[in-house]
Design an enzyme around this catalytic site. Sequence first.
Site, PDB file in Angstrom:
ATOM      1  N   SER A  33      26.734  -4.809   1.699  1.00  0.00           N
ATOM      2  CA  SER A  33      27.542  -3.656   2.107  1.00  0.00           C
ATOM      3  C   SER A  33      28.979  -3.956   2.519  1.00  0.00           C
ATOM      4  O   SER A  33      29.794  -3.033   2.602  1.00  0.00           O
ATOM      5  CB  SER A  33      26.831  -2.947   3.270  1.00  0.00           C
TER       6      SER A  33
ATOM      7  N   PHE B 288      22.236  -3.888   6.569  1.00  0.00           N
ATOM      8  CA  PHE B 288      21.765  -3.482   7.891  1.00  0.00           C
ATOM      9  C   PHE B 288      22.897  -2.707   8.540  1.00  0.00           C
ATOM     10  O   PHE B 288      23.738  -3.282   9.221  1.00  0.00           O
ATOM     11  CB  PHE B 288      21.431  -4.744   8.684  1.00  0.00           C
TER      12      PHE B 288
ATOM     13  N   TYR C 191      33.702 -25.126  12.705  1.00  0.00           N
ATOM     14  CA  TYR C 191      32.908 -24.577  11.602  1.00  0.00           C
ATOM     15  C   TYR C 191      32.106 -25.678  10.885  1.00  0.00           C
ATOM     16  O   TYR C 191      30.930 -25.851  11.148  1.00  0.00           O
ATOM     17  CB  TYR C 191      33.811 -23.776  10.629  1.00  0.00           C
TER      18      TYR C 191
ATOM     19  N   LYS D 210      24.815 -24.260   7.482  1.00  0.00           N
ATOM     20  CA  LYS D 210      25.262 -24.261   6.084  1.00  0.00           C
ATOM     21  C   LYS D 210      24.748 -25.498   5.335  1.00  0.00           C
ATOM     22  O   LYS D 210      24.431 -25.422   4.157  1.00  0.00           O
ATOM     23  CB  LYS D 210      26.792 -24.172   6.009  1.00  0.00           C
TER      24      LYS D 210
ATOM     25  N   TYR E  47      31.789 -10.522   1.205  1.00  0.00           N
ATOM     26  CA  TYR E  47      31.496 -11.188  -0.059  1.00  0.00           C
ATOM     27  C   TYR E  47      30.302 -10.579  -0.797  1.00  0.00           C
ATOM     28  O   TYR E  47      30.242 -10.610  -2.012  1.00  0.00           O
ATOM     29  CB  TYR E  47      31.268 -12.689   0.184  1.00  0.00           C
TER      30      TYR E  47
ATOM     31  N   ASP F  38      16.103  -4.568   7.935  1.00  0.00           N
ATOM     32  CA  ASP F  38      16.265  -5.953   8.363  1.00  0.00           C
ATOM     33  C   ASP F  38      15.783  -6.911   7.268  1.00  0.00           C
ATOM     34  O   ASP F  38      14.577  -7.057   7.044  1.00  0.00           O
ATOM     35  CB  ASP F  38      15.479  -6.171   9.655  1.00  0.00           C
TER      36      ASP F  38
HETATM   37  P1  NAD Z   1      30.010  -9.662   6.372  1.00  0.00           P
HETATM   38  O1  NAD Z   1      29.843  -9.541   7.838  1.00  0.00           O
HETATM   39  O2  NAD Z   1      31.137  -8.942   5.721  1.00  0.00           O
HETATM   40  O3  NAD Z   1      28.673  -9.197   5.596  1.00  0.00           O
HETATM   41  C1  NAD Z   1      27.390  -9.420   6.091  1.00  0.00           C
HETATM   42  C2  NAD Z   1      26.373  -8.612   5.323  1.00  0.00           C
HETATM   43  O4  NAD Z   1      25.075  -8.942   5.826  1.00  0.00           O
HETATM   44  C3  NAD Z   1      26.510  -7.091   5.476  1.00  0.00           C
HETATM   45  O5  NAD Z   1      26.171  -6.465   4.248  1.00  0.00           O
HETATM   46  C4  NAD Z   1      25.440  -6.739   6.521  1.00  0.00           C
HETATM   47  O6  NAD Z   1      24.931  -5.403   6.440  1.00  0.00           O
HETATM   48  C5  NAD Z   1      24.366  -7.735   6.121  1.00  0.00           C
HETATM   49  N1  NAD Z   1      23.397  -8.033   7.171  1.00  0.00           N
HETATM   50  C6  NAD Z   1      23.610  -8.630   8.373  1.00  0.00           C
HETATM   51  N2  NAD Z   1      22.430  -8.763   9.036  1.00  0.00           N
HETATM   52  C7  NAD Z   1      21.485  -8.224   8.234  1.00  0.00           C
HETATM   53  C8  NAD Z   1      20.071  -8.057   8.352  1.00  0.00           C
HETATM   54  N3  NAD Z   1      19.406  -8.478   9.419  1.00  0.00           N
HETATM   55  N4  NAD Z   1      19.427  -7.443   7.334  1.00  0.00           N
HETATM   56  C9  NAD Z   1      20.084  -6.992   6.241  1.00  0.00           C
HETATM   57  N5  NAD Z   1      21.403  -7.147   6.059  1.00  0.00           N
HETATM   58  C10 NAD Z   1      22.090  -7.751   7.051  1.00  0.00           C
HETATM   59  O7  NAD Z   1      30.068 -11.221   6.077  1.00  0.00           O
HETATM   60  P2  NAD Z   1      30.789 -12.140   4.997  1.00  0.00           P
HETATM   61  O8  NAD Z   1      31.944 -12.777   5.652  1.00  0.00           O
HETATM   62  O9  NAD Z   1      30.945 -11.438   3.699  1.00  0.00           O
HETATM   63  O10 NAD Z   1      29.699 -13.296   4.861  1.00  0.00           O
HETATM   64  C11 NAD Z   1      28.738 -13.337   3.835  1.00  0.00           C
HETATM   65  C12 NAD Z   1      28.432 -14.795   3.541  1.00  0.00           C
HETATM   66  O11 NAD Z   1      29.628 -15.425   3.051  1.00  0.00           O
HETATM   67  C13 NAD Z   1      27.998 -15.590   4.793  1.00  0.00           C
HETATM   68  O12 NAD Z   1      27.030 -16.515   4.439  1.00  0.00           O
HETATM   69  C14 NAD Z   1      29.289 -16.306   5.194  1.00  0.00           C
HETATM   70  O13 NAD Z   1      29.057 -17.466   5.932  1.00  0.00           O
HETATM   71  C15 NAD Z   1      29.856 -16.609   3.808  1.00  0.00           C
HETATM   72  N6  NAD Z   1      31.297 -16.934   3.785  1.00  0.00           N
HETATM   73  C16 NAD Z   1      32.202 -16.164   4.449  1.00  0.00           C
HETATM   74  C17 NAD Z   1      33.551 -16.538   4.441  1.00  0.00           C
HETATM   75  C18 NAD Z   1      34.590 -15.733   5.170  1.00  0.00           C
HETATM   76  O14 NAD Z   1      35.703 -16.223   5.372  1.00  0.00           O
HETATM   77  N7  NAD Z   1      34.292 -14.506   5.553  1.00  0.00           N
HETATM   78  C19 NAD Z   1      33.966 -17.672   3.716  1.00  0.00           C
HETATM   79  C20 NAD Z   1      33.029 -18.395   2.995  1.00  0.00           C
HETATM   80  C21 NAD Z   1      31.682 -18.032   3.046  1.00  0.00           C
END
Ligand code: NAD
Length: 392
Positions: free
Chosen positions: A49, A73, A234, A243, A52, A110
Amino acid sequence: MVIKPKIRGFICTNAHPVGCEASVQEQIEFVKKKGPIDGPKNVLVIGCSTGYGLASRITAAFGSGAKTLGVCFEKEPSEKKTATAGWYNTAAFHKAAKANDLYSKTINGDAFSHECKQQVIDLIKSDLGSVDLVIYSLASPRRVDPDDGTVYNSSLKPIGNTYTTKTFDTSKKLVHDVTLEPANQDDIDNTIKVMGGEDWELWMKALNEAGVLAENCRTTAYTYIGKELTWPIYGHATIGKAKEDLDRAASALNHSYSDLNLKAYVSSLKAVVTQASSAIPVMPLYISLMYQVMKDEGCHEGVIEQIYGLFNDLLLADNPPVDEAKRLRMDTVETNDEIQSKIKQKWELVTTENFDELGDYAGYHLDFLRLFGFGIDNVDYDADVDPMVGWS
Ligand code: NAD
């Protein structure tokens, strides 16, 4: 309701449905403009949602014409309170998918629970038959163990010694030193429980046992590796240990499902502003300085550019280049020595007074607002909008 941003610390507690729709639409337009990707047809995105995961869903649907099933979620709206941004993003995605004759369904629940996995399996069986790509993009501060109900909380702590570094307080607008206490073993273990590979493996096990993984299926989980400036909080910290556990899980998945010719990768992506990253100490400062350097060098990218590149160049290729830990790397422009040394130079010099000059906090803050549907061109933020937006 007239909706203006309500920012509390590193989070915005409301969201704008029209702005969220416009921002989803921008990502869709980006993918359409870049052109089709010969890719998967039935895609499951866990964490679909925002950030990434949303970019992955958009790329699969609008790049490869894939049917997408999402898990997130998010909080639904009420007459008095807006929904979360991820809710509105999902509604906007469904609307756009429908307009383009693309199948999309989303389970709001969840992802760590057995029930959610079963709901997804039932939907795959009834609607898709099988999935040929599974994206694991959860970012969560806690996980309830699906078997015994234990609640695990993740933490963002250094390992070993107390660590003092610069940070930027986004509420007080101050660059100052922060001292972070080191994690104990429980902190490390709990963070691995929440953000490590166990749940990714449970998903793949459940999907395989239900017979809904297609032959040659691919799956990826996302990581951030970073460099010296971010390693203490990190890469070499509690979250980095979680990670590392993804690397273990990817290898185990490749081994366990070799009969399906499944390919599991950890994909390393660049740092961007998302709800997850803005909660990490140091990241707003690091990202602001990095944005300035990468924009000056003409190599800045956001979530959709990164994910389109990942799908087009690496994830779906037959034998993509991998690093020493067999990961796919989309972060090499950020982590190369030249860019990092330019960020380091700024890091040494940055103070509250020169922050706007050395860093791109304006760009950081705009990206932050945009996560919640604010700060988007051509959206009338004085207009009365209906918060009760949903999807079917
Ligand atoms: P985000 O917070 O934008 O997205 C998190 C997603 O997880 C959302 O869709 C949320 O609804 C969902 N979610 C959370 N808890 C949940 C649950 N219990 N059940 C169902 N859905 C749930 O995060 P993001 O930054 O896009 O991170 C996504 C991945 O990318 C992570 O593994 C993060 O470590 C990795 N990442 C992020 C970055 C960055 O700079 N943001 C860089 C590299 C890697």
